[in-house]
Design a protein around this motif. Structure first.
Motif, short mmCIF file in Angstrom:
data_model
loop_
_atom_site.label_atom_id
_atom_site.label_comp_id
_atom_site.label_asym_id
_atom_site.label_seq_id
_atom_site.Cartn_x
_atom_site.Cartn_y
_atom_site.Cartn_z
N LYS B 99 42.87 -9.37 -57.25
CA LYS B 99 42.70 -9.58 -55.79
C LYS B 99 42.05 -8.36 -55.15
CE LYS B 99 46.51 -12.77 -54.92
NZ LYS B 99 47.92 -12.87 -54.51
N ASN B 100 42.55 -7.21 -55.54
CA ASN B 100 42.05 -5.95 -55.00
C ASN B 100 40.57 -5.76 -55.33
OD1 ASN B 100 43.03 -3.95 -53.43
ND2 ASN B 100 43.73 -2.65 -55.10
N ARG B 101 40.24 -6.00 -56.60
CA ARG B 101 38.87 -5.77 -57.06
C ARG B 101 37.91 -6.77 -56.45
NH1 ARG B 101 38.53 -6.86 -62.12
NH2 ARG B 101 40.66 -7.55 -62.53
N THR B 102 38.37 -8.02 -56.29
CA THR B 102 37.53 -9.03 -55.65
C THR B 102 37.21 -8.60 -54.22
OG1 THR B 102 38.52 -10.75 -57.01
CG2 THR B 102 37.41 -11.47 -55.00
N ASN B 103 38.22 -8.05 -53.55
CA ASN B 103 38.01 -7.57 -52.18
C ASN B 103 37.01 -6.41 -52.16
OD1 ASN B 103 38.60 -7.42 -49.34
ND2 ASN B 103 39.73 -5.55 -49.82
N PHE B 104 37.15 -5.47 -53.10
CA PHE B 104 36.21 -4.35 -53.17
C PHE B 104 34.78 -4.87 -53.34
CE2 PHE B 104 39.65 -1.54 -55.28
CZ PHE B 104 40.11 -1.14 -54.05
N ILE B 105 34.63 -5.83 -54.24
CA ILE B 105 33.30 -6.36 -54.54
C ILE B 105 32.69 -7.00 -53.29
CG2 ILE B 105 32.05 -8.14 -55.85
CD1 ILE B 105 34.06 -7.55 -58.18
N GLU B 106 33.52 -7.75 -52.54
CA GLU B 106 33.02 -8.39 -51.31
C GLU B 106 32.62 -7.35 -50.28
OE1 GLU B 106 35.90 -11.19 -49.86
OE2 GLU B 106 35.76 -12.42 -51.67
N VAL B 107 33.49 -6.37 -50.07
CA VAL B 107 33.21 -5.33 -49.06
C VAL B 107 31.93 -4.57 -49.41
CG1 VAL B 107 34.03 -3.13 -48.13
CG2 VAL B 107 35.61 -5.05 -48.32
N MET B 108 31.79 -4.23 -50.69
CA MET B 108 30.62 -3.45 -51.08
C MET B 108 29.35 -4.29 -51.06
SD MET B 108 32.39 -1.21 -54.01
CE MET B 108 32.06 0.50 -53.86
N SER B 109 29.48 -5.58 -51.38
CA SER B 109 28.31 -6.46 -51.29
C SER B 109 27.83 -6.56 -49.85
CB SER B 109 28.67 -7.87 -51.78
OG SER B 109 28.95 -7.84 -53.14
N GLU B 110 28.81 -6.65 -48.92
CA GLU B 110 28.45 -6.71 -47.50
C GLU B 110 27.76 -5.44 -47.04
OE1 GLU B 110 32.14 -7.61 -45.56
OE2 GLU B 110 32.19 -9.65 -46.37
N MET B 111 28.02 -4.35 -47.74
CA MET B 111 27.36 -3.08 -47.38
C MET B 111 25.95 -3.00 -47.97
SD MET B 111 30.69 -0.65 -47.95
CE MET B 111 29.89 0.91 -47.74
N GLY B 112 25.56 -4.02 -48.73
CA GLY B 112 24.19 -4.08 -49.25
C GLY B 112 24.02 -3.61 -50.68
N LEU B 113 25.13 -3.30 -51.36
CA LEU B 113 25.01 -2.87 -52.75
C LEU B 113 24.91 -4.09 -53.66
CD1 LEU B 113 27.67 -0.01 -52.78
CD2 LEU B 113 25.23 0.13 -52.32
N PRO B 114 24.10 -4.02 -54.73
CA PRO B 114 23.91 -5.19 -55.60
C PRO B 114 25.19 -5.60 -56.33
CG PRO B 114 22.62 -3.27 -56.36
CD PRO B 114 23.33 -2.85 -55.13
N LYS B 115 25.52 -6.88 -56.21
CA LYS B 115 26.78 -7.37 -56.77
C LYS B 115 26.90 -7.15 -58.28
CE LYS B 115 29.92 -11.17 -55.90
NZ LYS B 115 30.11 -12.47 -55.26
#
Lengths: 130, 152
Positions: B99-115
């Motif tokens: 859950k934590n990592r999925t959230n990190f991935i979403e937040v960082m994707s929203e910041m424009g970093l490649p998924k």
């Protein structure tokens, strides 16, 4: 030591993690906004307000910092040693300008303040095995 | 006792577990989630063993640990304590980490970093829990309170 492949991890787009150790062996870890490339053997870290880090570095000049390429997530660990602080000059001005830009983007204009550009010698660069 | 005020950051934050060797050379590893024990005096941090070899070696040697955990808002805390054990993670802990990592991935994707790049770090589940008995907690949120000790 520092090669072209490491430079994208020093653009300040992804926070870096910095660990130090007191003379008594107590570790401290913090997050810093950017590790700056100075030359092939040196980097600069912004001294803003992490007082425990500064205290540790005064007692024991060795540190470990990880940097991350935001486009690939390639991570590198740098074993570094404090050399000197600079409070003026081109490097300080560049770091100050960039820090203010980061502060502005994150709503921390009144909090982020560059007190010095701390220069460290890089002893080793290791790629972390992701 | 670990202060209640820190629980949300422990649960949702991205952390860095720092150690030092006996000759005072520091090392750290990223944490991929954490859980406070029932007695609220220890935290188990989830890490990848392959990225934590020096940290685990230092902990076996002297047990001294420090952990910086922060969230996107910049709220952050530093926990200092003593290494208790390294162990495999339970299925519950792995679920929490996911859950934590999925959230990190979403937040960082929203910041424009490649998924695909973000998933190289946060897409891989941790395999080791490092349990630390917490002795001290400090505010690390940037600002005038930074460095202030919180009563435990």
């Amino acid at each position: 030591m520092i090669e072209e492949q490491h430079l994208p991890a020093m653009q300040g787009m992804f926070p870096s993690t910095f660990s130090t150790c007191s003379k008594d062996g107590e570790p401290n870890t913090t997050v810093i906004s950017q590790v700056w490339y100075v030359d092939e053997e040196h980097v600069a870290l912004s001294f803003q307000f992490f007082s425990k880090t500064r205290k540790n570095i005064a007692e024991n000049p060795f540190g470990y910092v990880t940097i991350t390429n935001p486009m690939t997530m390639d991570m590198y660990g740098l074993d570094i040693e404090f050399v000197r602080s600079e409070t003026d000059g081109d490097l300080f001005d560049d770091m100050d300008m960039k820090l203010q830009a980061i502060a502005s983007m994150s709503g921390m204009e009144d909090v982020f303040e560059l007190k010095a550009a701390d220069i460290y010698k890089v002893h080793k660069v290791s790629e972390l095995p992701l | 006792m670990i202060p209640d005020i820190t629980f949300e950051v422990i649960k949702k934050g991205f952390g860095h577990l720092g150690t030092a060797s006996n000759d005072k050379m520091p090392a750290h590893t990223d944490t991929l989630g954490a859980v406070v024990n029932d007695r609220k005096d220890s935290i188990t941090f989830f890490v990848r063993k392959s990225l934590s070899e020096q940290v685990l070696s230092n902990l076996q040697d002297n047990g001294k640990a420090t952990v910086f955990i922060g969230v996107v808002s910049h709220e952050a805390y530093q926990f200092k304590g003593q290494f208790i054990e390294a162990r495999n993670l339970t299925s519950e802990e792995l679920e929490m980490s996911e859950k934590n990592r999925t959230n990190f991935i979403e937040v960082m994707s929203e910041m424009g970093l490649p998924k695909p790049a973000i998933e190289r770090l946060f897409g891989v589940e941790p395999d080791t829990g490092i349990m630390i008995k917490i002795n001290e907690v400090f505010v690390q949120t940037p600002g005038p309170e930074a460095g202030k000790r919180i009563d435990t």
